[in-house]
Design a protein around this motif. Structure first.
Motif, short mmCIF file in Angstrom:
data_model
loop_
_atom_site.label_atom_id
_atom_site.label_comp_id
_atom_site.label_asym_id
_atom_site.label_seq_id
_atom_site.Cartn_x
_atom_site.Cartn_y
_atom_site.Cartn_z
N ALA A 1 0.82 -1.21 0.00
CA ALA A 1 0.00 0.00 0.00
C ALA A 1 0.86 1.26 0.00
O ALA A 1 0.54 2.24 -0.70
N ARG A 2 1.93 1.25 0.78
CA ARG A 2 2.84 2.40 0.77
C ARG A 2 3.44 2.61 -0.62
O ARG A 2 3.59 3.75 -1.08
N GLN A 3 3.76 1.51 -1.29
CA GLN A 3 4.35 1.62 -2.62
C GLN A 3 3.33 2.15 -3.62
O GLN A 3 3.70 2.91 -4.54
N ALA B 1 2.24 6.67 -7.08
CA ALA B 1 1.36 7.73 -7.57
C ALA B 1 2.02 9.10 -7.42
O ALA B 1 1.93 9.95 -8.32
N LYS B 2 2.69 9.32 -6.30
CA LYS B 2 3.36 10.61 -6.10
C LYS B 2 4.52 10.78 -7.08
O LYS B 2 4.77 11.90 -7.58
N THR B 3 5.24 9.71 -7.36
CA THR B 3 6.33 9.77 -8.35
C THR B 3 5.77 10.12 -9.72
O THR B 3 6.34 10.95 -10.45
N GLY C 1 8.18 -0.31 -8.92
CA GLY C 1 8.61 0.69 -7.96
C GLY C 1 8.70 2.04 -8.62
O GLY C 1 8.22 2.25 -9.75
N THR C 2 9.33 2.98 -7.95
CA THR C 2 9.36 4.35 -8.49
C THR C 2 10.16 4.46 -9.78
O THR C 2 9.85 5.29 -10.64
N ASP C 3 11.19 3.63 -9.95
CA ASP C 3 11.96 3.67 -11.20
C ASP C 3 11.08 3.30 -12.38
O ASP C 3 11.10 3.98 -13.43
#
Length: 415
Positions: free
Chosen positions: A283-285, A290-292, A372-374
């Protein structure tokens, strides 16, 4: 009746196989969709689909319910643990039917509902004219501030005092910011209204503790059990014991007949998975992804409603950055290269809802795949590249190859 699907109905089997391949070979970024686990799929494809179980555990109108009683009790107990609710009904077939149960339990036809306007991020079941909720009840709607994209809670309170609703509905399908549940509860109490918090989109984020919870604040909480929670598809109602009998009666027999027990089993399994520590990491990811995505979009010149997000979705208003591109056109261009999201209305909408001015982008599904964010930066850049040059074959081919690479590296199901 003993043959496998491929022999009994090869046409349906082929369509199912093609859908499986579509999900594997595209990036699902529709904010209301996700990929359930093999265990949830298995639970939903069991012999429980054969069983009628009208009523509730221990109080059924049919015999032979001892095993489905056990499954439903597990779903209820796990839901209580996940969300900290006194009473839970896991039988609604959808989030809309969960909302219907609250309306049927607490309102009479002609009573008043105050809710968020659909084009400002609300939902059909919150009182839209084409939905039963807008046909049975008198509805007034609040909006977001056109300048900030945020809810104006003072304006909401003023509207409530003037309209004098019986129920105030909070929650949304396309509002990217967190709701101030306490503020809306205070407004509801001030005008003698109930507060229904529809957490359909953030059910899983709330369960994981990465998003504010309305449970224990709002009088009633409803939600979907498949979007960010990844359980069996359907709805859920949470409330205090004070309203338990009214809610249960409104679900059955008020709004539906026998529960779909294979779906209840899917809910139970998904809830068990959500109780594991790894689900909070997921959930944190989802939120980090989304923020990234929001940051990259802003850097690339896209206009985001409210400027960003607090949860799993973004709402992109194309009117400033791409004035000649409507949301439906953007949706089609992106689907052609394997990125699946949806067109969406935006506050102050000037186009038809069939081809509106925005697109909604969600991260639950790709996060389930392991992004992930990448990876989100890669996908976000690809989305903007296509929006900037939707007819450029070289861009489309390059993005298509990148989507293929990501899908191969991050399969939905590994066998």
């Amino acid at each position: 009746m003993s043959g496998p699907l491929t022999e009994v109905d090869p046409e349906v089997r082929a369509a199912v196989a093609r859908e499986r391949e579509r999900q594997e070979s595209t990036l699902g970024m529709i904010a209301s969709e996700n990929h359930v686990s093999p265990a949830v799929l298995e639970a939903q494809g069991t012999a429980l689909t054969n069983k009628y179980a009208e009523g509730y555990p221990g109080e059924r109108y049919y015999g032979g319910c001892e095993h489905v009683d056990e499954v439903e009790r597990l779903a209820i107990d796990r839901a209580k643990e996940l969300w900290g609710a006194e009473h839970v009904n896991v039988q609604p077939h959808s989030g809309t039917q969960a909302n219907m149960a609250v309306y049927f339990a607490m309102l009479e036809p002609g009573d008043k509902i105050l809710s968020l306007d659909l084009t400002h991020g609300g939902h059909l079941s919150h009182g839209h004219a084409v939905n039963f909720s807008g046909q049975l009840y008198e509805v007034e709607q609040y909006e977001v501030d056109p300048e900030t994209g945020y809810l104006d809670y003072a304006d909401l309170a003023a509207t409530a005092r003037e309209f004098d609703p019986d129920v105030i509905v909070s929650g949304s399908s396309a509002y990217p910011r967190a709701f101030e549940w306490e503020t809306i509860q205070e407004t509801a109490e001030g005008v003698g209204a109930y507060h229904l918090a529809d957490m359909a989109h953030v059910t899983g984020l709330v369960a994981a503790g990465v998003h504010p919870s309305p449970v224990g604040i709002a009088d009633f909480v409803t939600g979907s059990t498949h979007k960010t929670i990844r359980a069996g598809r359907g709805g859920i109602v949470l409330c205090d014991e004070e309203h338990a009998d009214a809610i249960d009666s409104a679900v059955f027999p008020g709004g539906q007949g026998g529960p779909l027990m294979h779906n209840v089993a899917g809910k139970a399994v998904g809830f068990e998975e959500a109780l594991e520590p790894e689900f909070a990491d997921y959930a944190r990811q989802v939120v980090d992804n989304a923020k990234t995505l929001a940051e990259l979009f802003r850097e690339r010149g896209l206009s985001l409603v409210s400027g960003g997000t607090d949860k799993h979705l973004l709402l992109v208003d194309l009117r400033e950055s791409h004035p000649d591109t409507a949301g439906g056109d953007a949706e089609s261009a992106l689907e052609d290269v394997g990125i699946v999201l949806n067109k969406n209305t935006v506050p102050g909408e000037t186009r038809s809802p069939f081809n509106p001015s925005g697109v909604r982008v969600g991260t639950p599904g790709v996060t389930t795949r392991g992004f992930g964010t990448d990876e989100m930066e890669t996908v976000g850049g690809s989305i903007v590249d296509v929006l900037d040059a939707p007819d450029d074959d070289a861009v489309r081919e390059r993005v298509g190859r990148e989507v293929d690479r990501l899908c191969e590296a991050f399969p939905v199901y590994r066998n």
